[in-house]
Enzyme design. Structure first.
Site, PDB file in Angstrom:
ATOM      1  N   GLU A   1       8.639  16.085  14.947  1.00  0.00           N
ATOM      2  CA  GLU A   1       9.201  15.907  13.608  1.00  0.00           C
ATOM      3  C   GLU A   1       8.514  16.885  12.656  1.00  0.00           C
ATOM      4  OE1 GLU A   1       8.322  12.178  11.648  1.00  0.00           O
ATOM      5  OE2 GLU A   1      10.406  12.004  11.021  1.00  0.00           O
TER       6      GLU A   1
ATOM      7  N   GLU B   1       8.826   1.133  11.308  1.00  0.00           N
ATOM      8  CA  GLU B   1       9.971   2.020  11.028  1.00  0.00           C
ATOM      9  C   GLU B   1       9.394   3.431  11.033  1.00  0.00           C
ATOM     10  OE1 GLU B   1      12.848   0.467  10.482  1.00  0.00           O
ATOM     11  OE2 GLU B   1      12.133  -1.534   9.989  1.00  0.00           O
TER      12      GLU B   1
ATOM     13  N   CYS C   1      13.453  10.705   7.301  1.00  0.00           N
ATOM     14  CA  CYS C   1      13.213  10.330   8.692  1.00  0.00           C
ATOM     15  C   CYS C   1      14.462  10.526   9.541  1.00  0.00           C
ATOM     16  CB  CYS C   1      12.768   8.880   8.771  1.00  0.00           C
ATOM     17  SG  CYS C   1      13.893   7.772   7.888  1.00  0.00           S
TER      18      CYS C   1
ATOM     19  N   LYS D   1       0.873  -1.178   0.000  1.00  0.00           N
ATOM     20  CA  LYS D   1       0.000   0.000   0.000  1.00  0.00           C
ATOM     21  C   LYS D   1       0.905   1.221   0.000  1.00  0.00           C
ATOM     22  CE  LYS D   1      -2.066   2.969   2.049  1.00  0.00           C
ATOM     23  NZ  LYS D   1      -1.926   4.393   1.673  1.00  0.00           N
TER      24      LYS D   1
HETATM   25  P1  NAD Z   1       2.072   8.402   7.573  1.00  0.00           P
HETATM   26  O1  NAD Z   1       2.247   7.660   8.841  1.00  0.00           O
HETATM   27  O2  NAD Z   1       1.084   9.501   7.530  1.00  0.00           O
HETATM   28  O3  NAD Z   1       1.660   7.404   6.393  1.00  0.00           O
HETATM   29  C1  NAD Z   1       2.438   6.269   6.079  1.00  0.00           C
HETATM   30  C2  NAD Z   1       1.562   5.263   5.357  1.00  0.00           C
HETATM   31  O4  NAD Z   1       0.540   4.848   6.242  1.00  0.00           O
HETATM   32  C3  NAD Z   1       0.864   5.809   4.114  1.00  0.00           C
HETATM   33  O5  NAD Z   1       0.800   4.809   3.129  1.00  0.00           O
HETATM   34  C4  NAD Z   1      -0.536   6.132   4.633  1.00  0.00           C
HETATM   35  O6  NAD Z   1      -1.531   6.084   3.646  1.00  0.00           O
HETATM   36  C5  NAD Z   1      -0.739   5.022   5.644  1.00  0.00           C
HETATM   37  N1  NAD Z   1      -1.702   5.362   6.693  1.00  0.00           N
HETATM   38  C6  NAD Z   1      -1.971   6.581   7.205  1.00  0.00           C
HETATM   39  N2  NAD Z   1      -2.931   6.479   8.147  1.00  0.00           N
HETATM   40  C7  NAD Z   1      -3.266   5.171   8.237  1.00  0.00           C
HETATM   41  C8  NAD Z   1      -4.185   4.443   9.039  1.00  0.00           C
HETATM   42  N3  NAD Z   1      -4.966   5.042   9.935  1.00  0.00           N
HETATM   43  N4  NAD Z   1      -4.262   3.097   8.867  1.00  0.00           N
HETATM   44  C9  NAD Z   1      -3.471   2.467   7.965  1.00  0.00           C
HETATM   45  N5  NAD Z   1      -2.578   3.120   7.172  1.00  0.00           N
HETATM   46  C10 NAD Z   1      -2.468   4.458   7.318  1.00  0.00           C
HETATM   47  O7  NAD Z   1       3.537   8.914   7.164  1.00  0.00           O
HETATM   48  P2  NAD Z   1       3.940   9.786   5.908  1.00  0.00           P
HETATM   49  O8  NAD Z   1       3.515  11.192   6.149  1.00  0.00           O
HETATM   50  O9  NAD Z   1       3.514   9.120   4.664  1.00  0.00           O
HETATM   51  O10 NAD Z   1       5.538   9.661   5.959  1.00  0.00           O
HETATM   52  C11 NAD Z   1       6.350  10.413   6.788  1.00  0.00           C
HETATM   53  C12 NAD Z   1       6.733   9.649   8.024  1.00  0.00           C
HETATM   54  O11 NAD Z   1       7.441   8.447   7.667  1.00  0.00           O
HETATM   55  C13 NAD Z   1       7.689  10.422   8.899  1.00  0.00           C
HETATM   56  O12 NAD Z   1       7.301  10.308  10.240  1.00  0.00           O
HETATM   57  C14 NAD Z   1       9.036   9.729   8.662  1.00  0.00           C
HETATM   58  O13 NAD Z   1       9.951   9.892   9.716  1.00  0.00           O
HETATM   59  C15 NAD Z   1       8.606   8.320   8.484  1.00  0.00           C
HETATM   60  N6  NAD Z   1       9.639   7.536   7.815  1.00  0.00           N
HETATM   61  C16 NAD Z   1      10.354   6.633   8.556  1.00  0.00           C
HETATM   62  C17 NAD Z   1      11.381   5.890   7.957  1.00  0.00           C
HETATM   63  C18 NAD Z   1      12.181   4.876   8.742  1.00  0.00           C
HETATM   64  O14 NAD Z   1      12.810   4.014   8.131  1.00  0.00           O
HETATM   65  N7  NAD Z   1      12.183   4.920  10.072  1.00  0.00           N
HETATM   66  C19 NAD Z   1      11.656   6.070   6.601  1.00  0.00           C
HETATM   67  C20 NAD Z   1      10.902   6.999   5.874  1.00  0.00           C
HETATM   68  C21 NAD Z   1       9.891   7.728   6.496  1.00  0.00           C
END
Ligand code: NAD
Length: 506
Positions: free
Chosen positions: A400, A266, A301, A190
């Site tokens: 963040e 992650e 991240c 997804k």
């Molecule tokens: P997000 O948590 O908003 O979304 C991530 C994914 O989860 C998306 O596909 C989104 O559609 C899905 N999602 C959102 N709400 C959901 C729910 N209620 N139920 C199921 N799925 C849901 O994050 P984002 O804004 O897309 O990405 C940024 C974040 O990702 C930052 O916090 C960043 O630090 C983190 N990140 C972490 C790493 C790592 O390896 N630790 C790497 C890249 C990004």
């Protein structure tokens, strides 16, 4: 192929995009016909319509993945055979590099030079690396007594769900796909609703490389619709999630409310970059922190956004960071000279600007940037932003931001520096700058982070694990350790008849 000198504007005008889901080896619309706009942050224009998958579509994808897993069309191929398919997949990614890079830039805003020079090769290398690894991983024989043999083997877990963010859409997908597919699992991916296009294309390339149908499915859609349905699904065995800490919490709830699928999170970060006065190259430290925070528009991240600098060198160091900032002024992402592109969408742009306001309101000193840029383009751009006088209790130090904003926090002693660095809900990465070998080891040991860099920040390789501690998550992507997430250890006992000492009986 992979030619930086292309006229990317002309190419963008010609390139079409297919936003349909990919289920059971075919492109399909959402069952209810629903779509959502896929909008480019370069100019606010709609690139295409994308299938808005719901629970029914997710269910079809999980069923396809389950059927493929159970009949062994992929899982029971030899590791060497899976290797060959995945190697062809990696070659296919490189072969389609221009197209994938352009899609990534148009969809999420990063500069074309990075999509082409970083994202495409890193995605291909990840898939190729796990392909190469999988026929070199051995099982174990336990040191049991003479009357038994216990084999410990790694079995694929079954159906893996991968839910990924928008900041490195292809690379984050590959970090899940590489080990999960190499180990013989089926996958339902997804992608983020903010950047769904490249993942859909990856699925086609995997099929062209010979991956059997149903083994890799992609269900684009919203988090609270497709994402939630996938995470709650009773027939998903493992969930690899990359995203925010807020949503990571929900993943654990979903597992608890459904089938206790294993969850690997992650999550976010607020990494500390600690500069001691005995660092012998302050200008390099300043250049490194600017490049690390402003890379990918600050949407990384592991960006070291909390810059802890000893009081005695803070003025000199901060001045150098401010001198660096203009070289990251955002430009046209399709211009090959651009180093900083567009923020992923308008709501993220507004979030970043609201944090700048919060920093000023709480008394931090804005030294550079802080405003939207290239407003006439209709896109989402923000200036590289530097704050001084940040204190660790301020929101810009605790939360963040996920934009090109760094804050300098001053300290006086090594003990203070460690205490401030560790005073965060996050623990993804950290960096220590010193020419004192004892201090380097002491501080690196004391910092609570998944990765600590010493006198650098840019090293990264598929061979090393990536992940955090505390609320930055629990999983590790990359390296052979990623196989731990997508395989179960299975023990098979054999009894060996013989006399009491295990000697032959006749
Ligand atoms: P997000 O948590 O908003 O979304 C991530 C994914 O989860 C998306 O596909 C989104 O559609 C899905 N999602 C959102 N709400 C959901 C729910 N209620 N139920 C199921 N799925 C849901 O994050 P984002 O804004 O897309 O990405 C940024 C974040 O990702 C930052 O916090 C960043 O630090 C983190 N990140 C972490 C790493 C790592 O390896 N630790 C790497 C890249 C990004």
């Amino acid at each position: 192929m992979n030619d930086i000198a292309i006229d990317w504007h002309a190419r963008a005008a010609l390139q079409g995009h297919d936003g349909r889901a990919f289920i059971g080896g075919r492109r399909v619309a959402a069952r209810d016909g629903g779509t959502f706009d896929c909008t480019s942050p370069l100019n606010g224009r709609v690139l295409t319509q994308v299938a808005r998958c719901q629970a029914a579509d997710v269910d079809l994808a999980v069923q396809a993945a389950r059927a493929a897993f159970e009949d062994g069309r992929w899982a029971r191929q030899s590791p060497a055979a899976r290797k060959r398919v995945l190697q062809r997949f990696a070659e296919g990614i490189l072969g389609a590099g221009d197209e994938l890079a352009l899609t990534e830039t148009l969809d999420m805003g990063k500069p074309i030079r990075h999509s082409l020079g970083v994202d495409v090769p890193a995605t291909a290398r990840c898939i190729a690396w796990y392909a190469e690894a999988v026929d070199k991983v051995y099982g174990e024989i336990a040191p049991t007594g003479p009357d038994a043999v216990a084999l410990i083997t790694r079995e694929p877990v079954g159906v893996v769900a991968a839910i990924v963010p928008w900041n490195y859409p292809m690379i984050m997908s590959a970090w899940k796909l590489g080990p999960a597919l190499a180990a013989g699992n089926s996958v339902v991916l997804k992608p983020s609703e903010k950047s769904p296009l490249s993942a859909l294309r990856l699925a086609e390339l995997a099929m062209e490389a010979g991956l059997p149908e149903g083994v890799f499915n992609v269900v684009p859609g919203h988090g609270t619709e497709a994402g939630e349905a996938l995470a709650l699904h009773m027939d998903v065995d493992a969930l690899g999630f990359t995203g925010s800490t807020r949503v990571g919490r929900r993943m654990l709830e979903y597992a608890g409310r459904s089938n206790l699928k294993r969850v690997f999170n992650e999550l976010g970060g607020k990494s500390a970059f600690v500069v001691f006065p005995d660092s012998d190259d302050l200008p390099r430290a300043a250049r490194t922190v600017a490049a690390s925070v402003f890379f990918n528009q600050g949407e990384s991240c592991n960006a070291p956004t909390r810059v802890l600098v000893h009081e005695s060198v803070a003025a000199e160091f901060t001045a150098e960071v401010v001198r660096q900032a203009p070289s990251f002024q955002p430009g046209d992402p399709l211009d090959t000279a651009t180093e900083m592109g567009a923020i992923v969408d308008r709501s993220q742009l507004e979030t970043v600007l609201s944090y700048v306001q919060a920093g000023e309101d709480e008394g931090a000193r804005l030294l550079a940037g802080g405003h939207a840029a290239r407003v006439d383009s209709g896109g989402c751009f923000v200036e590289p932003t530097v704050f001084d006088g940040v204190e660790n209790h301020m929101r810009i130090a605790r939360e963040e931001i996920f934009g090109p904003v760094l804050g300098v926090i001053r300290f006086n002693t090594e003990r203070d520096a460690i205490a401030i660095a560790n005073d965060s809900p996050y623990g993804l990465q950290a960096s220590v700058w010193t020419s004192h070998i004892d201090r380097a080891h002491r501080v690196a040991r004391a910092l609570r982070a998944g990765t600590v860099h010493v006198n650098q920040y840019d090293e990264d390789d598929i061979t090393v694990p990536f992940g955090g501690v505390k609320q930055s998550g629990n999983g590790r992507d990359k390296s052979l350790h990623a196989f731990d997430k997508y395989t179960d250890l299975k023990t098979t006992w054999f009894r060996i008849e013989g006399d009491a000492a295990g000697n032959p009986t006749g």
